[in-house]
Design an enzyme around this catalytic site. Structure first.
Site, PDB file in Angstrom:
ATOM      1  N   ARG A   1     -13.869  10.605   0.485  1.00 59.63           N
ATOM      2  CA  ARG A   1     -13.792  11.324   1.685  1.00 59.63           C
ATOM      3  C   ARG A   1     -14.593  12.512   1.702  1.00 59.63           C
ATOM      4  O   ARG A   1     -15.407  12.851   2.760  1.00 59.63           O
ATOM      5  CB  ARG A   1     -12.325  11.347   1.947  1.00 59.63           C
ATOM      6  CG  ARG A   1     -11.992  11.509   3.418  1.00 59.63           C
ATOM      7  CD  ARG A   1     -10.560  11.504   3.482  1.00 59.63           C
ATOM      8  NE  ARG A   1     -10.339  10.246   3.138  1.00 59.63           N
ATOM      9  CZ  ARG A   1      -9.189   9.962   2.756  1.00 59.63           C
ATOM     10  NH1 ARG A   1      -8.043  10.660   2.179  1.00 59.63           N
ATOM     11  NH2 ARG A   1      -8.703   8.300   2.616  1.00 59.63           N
TER      12      ARG A   1
ATOM     13  N   ASN B   1      -0.059  10.537  -8.005  1.00 64.78           N
ATOM     14  CA  ASN B   1       0.543  10.614  -6.681  1.00 64.78           C
ATOM     15  C   ASN B   1       1.460   9.580  -6.395  1.00 64.78           C
ATOM     16  O   ASN B   1       2.489   9.815  -5.708  1.00 64.78           O
ATOM     17  CB  ASN B   1      -0.499  10.573  -5.718  1.00 64.78           C
ATOM     18  CG  ASN B   1      -1.723  11.617  -5.558  1.00 64.78           C
ATOM     19  OD1 ASN B   1      -1.357  12.631  -6.404  1.00 64.78           O
ATOM     20  ND2 ASN B   1      -2.962  11.324  -5.007  1.00 64.78           N
TER      21      ASN B   1
ATOM     22  N   ASP C   1      -1.711  -0.342   6.369  1.00 64.83           N
ATOM     23  CA  ASP C   1      -1.452   0.495   7.365  1.00 64.83           C
ATOM     24  C   ASP C   1      -2.737   0.549   8.064  1.00 64.83           C
ATOM     25  O   ASP C   1      -2.802   1.081   9.226  1.00 64.83           O
ATOM     26  CB  ASP C   1      -0.813   1.595   7.273  1.00 64.83           C
ATOM     27  CG  ASP C   1      -1.658   2.526   6.531  1.00 64.83           C
ATOM     28  OD1 ASP C   1      -2.229   2.348   5.446  1.00 64.83           O
ATOM     29  OD2 ASP C   1      -2.076   3.833   7.226  1.00 64.83           O
TER      30      ASP C   1
ATOM     31  N   GLY D   1     -10.138   6.780  -0.370  1.00 67.81           N
ATOM     32  CA  GLY D   1     -10.414   7.678  -1.625  1.00 67.81           C
ATOM     33  C   GLY D   1     -10.827   9.113  -1.330  1.00 67.81           C
ATOM     34  O   GLY D   1     -11.824   9.341  -0.719  1.00 67.81           O
TER      35      GLY D   1
ATOM     36  N   ASP E   1      -0.113   5.262   0.832  1.00 69.77           N
ATOM     37  CA  ASP E   1      -0.324   6.474   1.873  1.00 69.77           C
ATOM     38  C   ASP E   1      -0.502   5.656   3.378  1.00 69.77           C
ATOM     39  O   ASP E   1      -1.219   4.857   3.622  1.00 69.77           O
ATOM     40  CB  ASP E   1      -1.736   7.001   1.549  1.00 69.77           C
ATOM     41  CG  ASP E   1      -1.544   7.771   0.295  1.00 69.77           C
ATOM     42  OD1 ASP E   1      -0.642   8.434   0.038  1.00 69.77           O
ATOM     43  OD2 ASP E   1      -2.729   7.930  -0.553  1.00 69.77           O
TER      44      ASP E   1
ATOM     45  N   ASP F   1       1.038  -0.986   0.100  1.00 74.72           N
ATOM     46  CA  ASP F   1       0.125  -0.076   0.107  1.00 74.72           C
ATOM     47  C   ASP F   1       0.901   1.107  -0.119  1.00 74.72           C
ATOM     48  O   ASP F   1       2.077   1.023   0.265  1.00 74.72           O
ATOM     49  CB  ASP F   1      -1.212   0.041   1.152  1.00 74.72           C
ATOM     50  CG  ASP F   1      -1.580   1.217   1.440  1.00 74.72           C
ATOM     51  OD1 ASP F   1      -2.322   1.766   0.559  1.00 74.72           O
ATOM     52  OD2 ASP F   1      -1.428   1.821   2.422  1.00 74.72           O
TER      53      ASP F   1
ATOM     54  N   THR G   1      -3.185   0.384  -4.364  1.00 73.94           N
ATOM     55  CA  THR G   1      -3.480   1.702  -3.342  1.00 73.94           C
ATOM     56  C   THR G   1      -4.891   2.403  -4.062  1.00 73.94           C
ATOM     57  O   THR G   1      -4.942   2.086  -5.325  1.00 73.94           O
ATOM     58  CB  THR G   1      -2.381   2.692  -3.485  1.00 73.94           C
ATOM     59  OG1 THR G   1      -2.893   3.862  -2.656  1.00 73.94           O
ATOM     60  CG2 THR G   1      -1.948   3.053  -4.896  1.00 73.94           C
TER      61      THR G   1
END
Length: 235
Positions: A56, A125, A180, A52, A11, A9, A119
């Site tokens: 969000r 990004n 995470d 996302g 972030d 992953d 991810t």
């Protein structure tokens, strides 16, 4: 059984991007567009329950404001603005990889263990983070970069991991995922992939009972320990 691929992953896992990256970029985008929203650290921690960025913002409107201030089109435009600010933050080099990530990548490369990314963040990004932390050729390190809207359903749905497995041509039992968050853990395990978790400030109190192992950082994570989880002590 031999470990054939480590799936990262991004972030919160590869880098602590949420608090000082995405959150800051959201606030810059809100201000640029004349919106009086401000997501402080505590509020953002609550919003991270939703994966996302576009999702969000929609969740924030519905659950915290109880009204839809932005339309779906405006949310997409706001997210594009946020991405612009986030890329600028990455390009300053202020968001490094977490300690130990580079070492694990180097070990995997030396032992011919493939690497992949799974991810919900947008592809640009990911590639900008990689370029500014691992160098201009960093995309070639990863056999598959599964990111953003390549699947319809984001984590905790397993779709992004199914997509990565198909692109890799591997069975889930030959892979280890590193996540995470609870949502990421649910996503990976639902795809049949053994998963370890590296916690951070935002996720340390989440439910990780389904994880193979839980670590506070990458310092104890190496290819030997991952192979042991797969079922082979292979150095």
């Amino acid at each position: 059984m031999k470990l054939k691929c480590i799936i990262f992953d991004v972030d919160g896992t590869m880098a602590d991007t949420e608090r000082d990256g995405h959150r800051v970029a959201f606030n810059l985008a809100f201000a640029e567009n004349g919106l009086d929203w401000h997501w402080d650290e505590n509020l953002y921690g609550q919003l991270l329950k939703v994966t996302g960025g576009k999702e969000r913002m929609k969740f924030y409107q519905q659950s915290f404001l109880n009204q839809n201030i932005l339309s779906s089109t405006e949310i997409k435009q706001m997210h594009a603005c946020k991405t612009k600010h986030y890329i600028r933050l990455l390009e300053t080099g202020k968001i490094p990889l977490r300690t130990g990530v580079k070492d694990l990548i180097a070990q995997a490369q030396e032992q011919k263990i493939r690497l992949a990314i799974s991810t919900t963040t947008t592809p640009i990004n990911v590639t900008t983070l990689l370029k500014n932390t691992l160098g201009s050729e960093s995309e070639t390190i990863f056999d598959v970069i599964a990111a953003g809207d390549v699947v319809a359903n984001k984590k905790p749905a397993p779709d992004i991991y199914y997509y990565a497995l198909i692109k890799l041509g591997l069975k889930p039992q030959h892979c280890i995922a590193i996540e995470d968050s609870h949502a990421g853990l649910v996503s990976a395990t639902a795809a049949g992939i053994k998963t370890i978790v590296t916690t951070n400030k935002y996720t340390e109190k989440q439910d990780f009972s389904a994880a193979e192992k839980i670590y506070p950082d990458f310092e104890q994570i190496n290819t030997q320990s991952l192979n042991q989880l797969i079922g082979e002590n292979h150095v």
